[in-house]
Write a protein that holds these residues in place. Structure first.
Motif, PDB file in Angstrom:
ATOM      1  N   VAL A 236       2.528 -15.181 -52.698  1.00  0.00           N
ATOM      2  CA  VAL A 236       1.784 -16.440 -52.727  1.00  0.00           C
ATOM      3  C   VAL A 236       1.488 -16.759 -54.187  1.00  0.00           C
ATOM      4  CG1 VAL A 236      -0.248 -17.687 -51.931  1.00  0.00           C
ATOM      5  CG2 VAL A 236       0.698 -15.837 -50.534  1.00  0.00           C
ATOM      6  N   THR A 237       1.905 -17.933 -54.622  1.00  0.00           N
ATOM      7  CA  THR A 237       1.662 -18.329 -56.011  1.00  0.00           C
ATOM      8  C   THR A 237       0.927 -19.653 -56.069  1.00  0.00           C
ATOM      9  OG1 THR A 237       3.802 -19.444 -56.160  1.00  0.00           O
ATOM     10  CG2 THR A 237       3.709 -17.130 -56.856  1.00  0.00           C
ATOM     11  N   CYS A 238       0.129 -19.789 -57.108  1.00  0.00           N
ATOM     12  CA  CYS A 238      -0.641 -21.017 -57.336  1.00  0.00           C
ATOM     13  C   CYS A 238      -0.436 -21.404 -58.793  1.00  0.00           C
ATOM     14  CB  CYS A 238      -2.120 -20.759 -57.038  1.00  0.00           C
ATOM     15  SG  CYS A 238      -3.209 -22.151 -57.397  1.00  0.00           S
ATOM     16  N   THR A 239       0.079 -22.599 -59.039  1.00  0.00           N
ATOM     17  CA  THR A 239       0.440 -22.993 -60.400  1.00  0.00           C
ATOM     18  C   THR A 239       0.022 -24.431 -60.672  1.00  0.00           C
ATOM     19  OG1 THR A 239       2.419 -21.594 -60.155  1.00  0.00           O
ATOM     20  CG2 THR A 239       2.317 -23.054 -62.083  1.00  0.00           C
ATOM     21  N   ARG A 240      -0.560 -24.632 -61.847  1.00  0.00           N
ATOM     22  CA  ARG A 240      -0.824 -25.996 -62.304  1.00  0.00           C
ATOM     23  C   ARG A 240       0.498 -26.621 -62.762  1.00  0.00           C
ATOM     24  NH1 ARG A 240      -5.934 -27.946 -63.941  1.00  0.00           N
ATOM     25  NH2 ARG A 240      -7.659 -26.470 -63.736  1.00  0.00           N
ATOM     26  N   VAL A 241       0.784 -27.826 -62.292  1.00  0.00           N
ATOM     27  CA  VAL A 241       2.022 -28.506 -62.684  1.00  0.00           C
ATOM     28  C   VAL A 241       1.719 -29.980 -62.949  1.00  0.00           C
ATOM     29  CG1 VAL A 241       3.566 -26.958 -61.424  1.00  0.00           C
ATOM     30  CG2 VAL A 241       2.598 -28.947 -60.254  1.00  0.00           C
ATOM     31  N   PRO A 242       2.410 -30.593 -63.924  1.00  0.00           N
ATOM     32  CA  PRO A 242       2.246 -32.040 -64.136  1.00  0.00           C
ATOM     33  C   PRO A 242       3.126 -32.820 -63.159  1.00  0.00           C
ATOM     34  CG  PRO A 242       3.687 -31.112 -65.814  1.00  0.00           C
ATOM     35  CD  PRO A 242       3.237 -29.953 -64.970  1.00  0.00           C
ATOM     36  N   VAL A 243       2.530 -33.771 -62.474  1.00  0.00           N
ATOM     37  CA  VAL A 243       3.270 -34.616 -61.541  1.00  0.00           C
ATOM     38  C   VAL A 243       2.919 -36.065 -61.841  1.00  0.00           C
ATOM     39  CG1 VAL A 243       3.669 -35.238 -59.134  1.00  0.00           C
ATOM     40  CG2 VAL A 243       3.300 -32.842 -59.749  1.00  0.00           C
ATOM     41  N   ASN A 244       3.932 -36.820 -62.312  1.00  0.00           N
ATOM     42  CA  ASN A 244       3.720 -38.231 -62.661  1.00  0.00           C
ATOM     43  C   ASN A 244       2.548 -38.405 -63.630  1.00  0.00           C
ATOM     44  OD1 ASN A 244       5.810 -38.989 -60.877  1.00  0.00           O
ATOM     45  ND2 ASN A 244       4.384 -39.047 -59.142  1.00  0.00           N
ATOM     46  N   GLY A 245       2.447 -37.485 -64.561  1.00  0.00           N
ATOM     47  CA  GLY A 245       1.406 -37.596 -65.569  1.00  0.00           C
ATOM     48  C   GLY A 245       0.041 -37.110 -65.142  1.00  0.00           C
ATOM     49  N   HIS A 246      -0.058 -36.562 -63.924  1.00  0.00           N
ATOM     50  CA  HIS A 246      -1.345 -36.088 -63.416  1.00  0.00           C
ATOM     51  C   HIS A 246      -1.329 -34.564 -63.266  1.00  0.00           C
ATOM     52  CE1 HIS A 246      -2.771 -40.166 -62.645  1.00  0.00           C
ATOM     53  NE2 HIS A 246      -1.615 -40.419 -62.043  1.00  0.00           N
ATOM     54  N   ARG A 303       5.529 -25.048 -49.304  1.00  0.00           N
ATOM     55  CA  ARG A 303       5.222 -25.589 -50.637  1.00  0.00           C
ATOM     56  C   ARG A 303       4.288 -26.782 -50.468  1.00  0.00           C
ATOM     57  NH1 ARG A 303       7.497 -29.668 -54.055  1.00  0.00           N
ATOM     58  NH2 ARG A 303       7.212 -29.183 -56.293  1.00  0.00           N
ATOM     59  N   LEU A 304       3.149 -26.700 -51.129  1.00  0.00           N
ATOM     60  CA  LEU A 304       2.158 -27.773 -51.085  1.00  0.00           C
ATOM     61  C   LEU A 304       1.843 -28.177 -52.515  1.00  0.00           C
ATOM     62  CD1 LEU A 304       0.001 -29.529 -49.573  1.00  0.00           C
ATOM     63  CD2 LEU A 304      -1.575 -27.584 -49.873  1.00  0.00           C
ATOM     64  N   VAL A 305       1.957 -29.470 -52.795  1.00  0.00           N
ATOM     65  CA  VAL A 305       1.621 -30.005 -54.122  1.00  0.00           C
ATOM     66  C   VAL A 305       0.624 -31.131 -53.928  1.00  0.00           C
ATOM     67  CG1 VAL A 305       2.489 -31.091 -56.219  1.00  0.00           C
ATOM     68  CG2 VAL A 305       3.907 -29.429 -55.004  1.00  0.00           C
ATOM     69  N   PHE A 306      -0.468 -31.072 -54.686  1.00  0.00           N
ATOM     70  CA  PHE A 306      -1.483 -32.127 -54.572  1.00  0.00           C
ATOM     71  C   PHE A 306      -2.217 -32.277 -55.898  1.00  0.00           C
ATOM     72  CE2 PHE A 306      -3.573 -28.204 -53.446  1.00  0.00           C
ATOM     73  CZ  PHE A 306      -4.830 -28.287 -54.037  1.00  0.00           C
ATOM     74  N   PRO A 307      -2.745 -33.465 -56.172  1.00  0.00           N
ATOM     75  CA  PRO A 307      -3.437 -33.699 -57.459  1.00  0.00           C
ATOM     76  C   PRO A 307      -4.765 -32.978 -57.510  1.00  0.00           C
ATOM     77  CG  PRO A 307      -3.609 -35.627 -56.047  1.00  0.00           C
ATOM     78  CD  PRO A 307      -2.669 -34.686 -55.350  1.00  0.00           C
ATOM     79  N   LEU A 308      -5.053 -32.409 -58.680  1.00  0.00           N
ATOM     80  CA  LEU A 308      -6.346 -31.764 -58.903  1.00  0.00           C
ATOM     81  C   LEU A 308      -7.349 -32.813 -59.341  1.00  0.00           C
ATOM     82  CD1 LEU A 308      -5.295 -28.526 -60.798  1.00  0.00           C
ATOM     83  CD2 LEU A 308      -6.337 -28.631 -58.544  1.00  0.00           C
ATOM     84  N   GLU A 309      -8.520 -32.753 -58.759  1.00  0.00           N
ATOM     85  CA  GLU A 309      -9.563 -33.680 -59.174  1.00  0.00           C
ATOM     86  C   GLU A 309     -10.127 -33.249 -60.507  1.00  0.00           C
ATOM     87  OE1 GLU A 309     -12.500 -34.436 -56.229  1.00  0.00           O
ATOM     88  OE2 GLU A 309     -11.045 -34.565 -54.595  1.00  0.00           O
ATOM     89  N   ILE A 310     -10.674 -34.215 -61.251  1.00  0.00           N
ATOM     90  CA  ILE A 310     -11.272 -33.926 -62.551  1.00  0.00           C
ATOM     91  C   ILE A 310     -12.415 -32.962 -62.374  1.00  0.00           C
ATOM     92  CG2 ILE A 310     -12.541 -34.917 -64.491  1.00  0.00           C
ATOM     93  CD1 ILE A 310     -10.972 -37.488 -64.057  1.00  0.00           C
ATOM     94  N   GLY A 311     -12.439 -31.938 -63.176  1.00  0.00           N
ATOM     95  CA  GLY A 311     -13.524 -30.964 -63.090  1.00  0.00           C
ATOM     96  C   GLY A 311     -13.068 -29.631 -62.550  1.00  0.00           C
TER      97      GLY A 311
END
Length: 313
Positions: A236-246, A303-311
């Motif tokens: 199981v991996t969790c990674t920050r990735v840029p998607v469409n500038g977010h 595989r799940l990709v979703f935007p991280l909220e600010i904070g």
């Protein structure tokens, strides 16, 4: 009187004609140079003086009491307690106690805000529970099966909520969500689920729904997979990735199936239950993301990709 002053109270005494006889320990906001003939206006200003005048007009008999609360500036709150007291000499006098209520009112405002937040979060949680109940019922062929699945999902939700509450509602860390579900269903084999990547602090909403997704994946692994029989480690991996500038988060689940589960229609059977609905629809929709749930070539991949909220940390 000395005891009241020690507690931070201010004391004023006026005669029946409202002439000031004593003024002591006034708050700094009203601290003035010594006045020859102090009055409500000279001490407190015209606005507060007008309110006090209306209050004191009723103070004609001994024992009468009244109080007034005023706000000074943006956050200072003071309570005026006026009491008519008959002295042995001079008749009725007005004794006013001024108490700083700023801290108390601040705590009350904070408590009201917290209660509103609890109410808001409770409504969201109830909506999630209602959705889980409806979807579980839709994919359960009997009451016993419904209760079994619903209890598991409800327990998963409560565990994630515990993590959120422990963090003062900031959310939950991804690694803790995985550990929580692993310890529940693989208490003696926690090493069979290996988590790596970025230990992101998820928002409360994301924590609840990712906890639910992890619950489905681990329950499926225990019930249908090869995790216990073969001892193969689930990655199981969790990674920050840029998607469409977010700034976004990508969660990957990689599990190897037993040979008998990856042939003879076993793959289709694995997806033919509510778990796939949770993973492919409910969870991604709740976090504004996208998901891919595939069972092929002897593997289960999610595989799940979703935007991280600010904070998010």
């Amino acid at each position: 009187m000395p005891a009241l002053i020690d507690l931070g109270a201010s004391i004023t005494i006026q005669d029946a004609r409202q002439n000031y006889l004593l003024v002591t320990n006034l708050p700094d906001v009203w601290a003035v140079e010594r006045l020859m003939a102090p009055s409500d206006v000279s001490l407190f200003g015209s606005e507060i003086a007008g309110k006090l005048s209306l209050l004191k007009q009723e103070m004609t008999q001994s024992g009468r009491k009244a109080h007034l609360e005023v706000t000074v500036g943006s956050d200072q709150v003071y309570e005026f307690r006026v009491q008519a007291v008959e002295f042995q000499q001079g008749g009725i006098h007005l004794v006013t106690t001024i108490i700083d209520r700023s801290e108390e009112r601040h705590r009350e405002r904070l408590l009201r805000a917290l209660l509103r937040e609890v109410s808001h979060r409770s409504k969201n949680l109830l909506a999630i529970i209602q959705s889980i109940a409806l979807q579980t019922a839709r994919y359960s062929g009997s009451l016993d099966l419904f209760l079994h699945k619903f209890r598991g999902r409800l327990y998963s939700l409560s565990q994630s909520q515990d993590l959120i509450t422990d963090s003062s509602w900031r959310g939950a860390y991804f690694f803790e969500l995985v550990q929580q579900q692993t310890e529940k269903y693989l208490p003696e084999n926690t090493h069979l689920v290996h988590v790596s990547g970025d230990n992101v602090l998820l928002t409360p909403n994301a924590s609840l729904h990712l906890g639910l997704a992890l619950h489905e994946l681990i329950v499926n692994a225990v019930s249908h997979g090869s995790v216990l029989r073969s001892g193969r480690v689930i990655e199981v991996t969790c990674t920050r990735v840029p998607v469409n500038g977010h700034d976004s988060l990508e969660m990957l689940w990689d599990e190897v199936l037993d040979a008998d589960k990856s042939s003879d229609g076993g793959e289709d059977a694995l997806k033919a239950h509510f778990g796939s609905t949770v993973l492919e629809r409910v969870v991604p929709a709740s976090v504004n993301g996208k998901a891919q749930y595939t069972i092929s070539n002897g593997r289960i991949s999610y595989r799940l990709v979703f935007p991280l909220e600010i904070g998010s940390d």
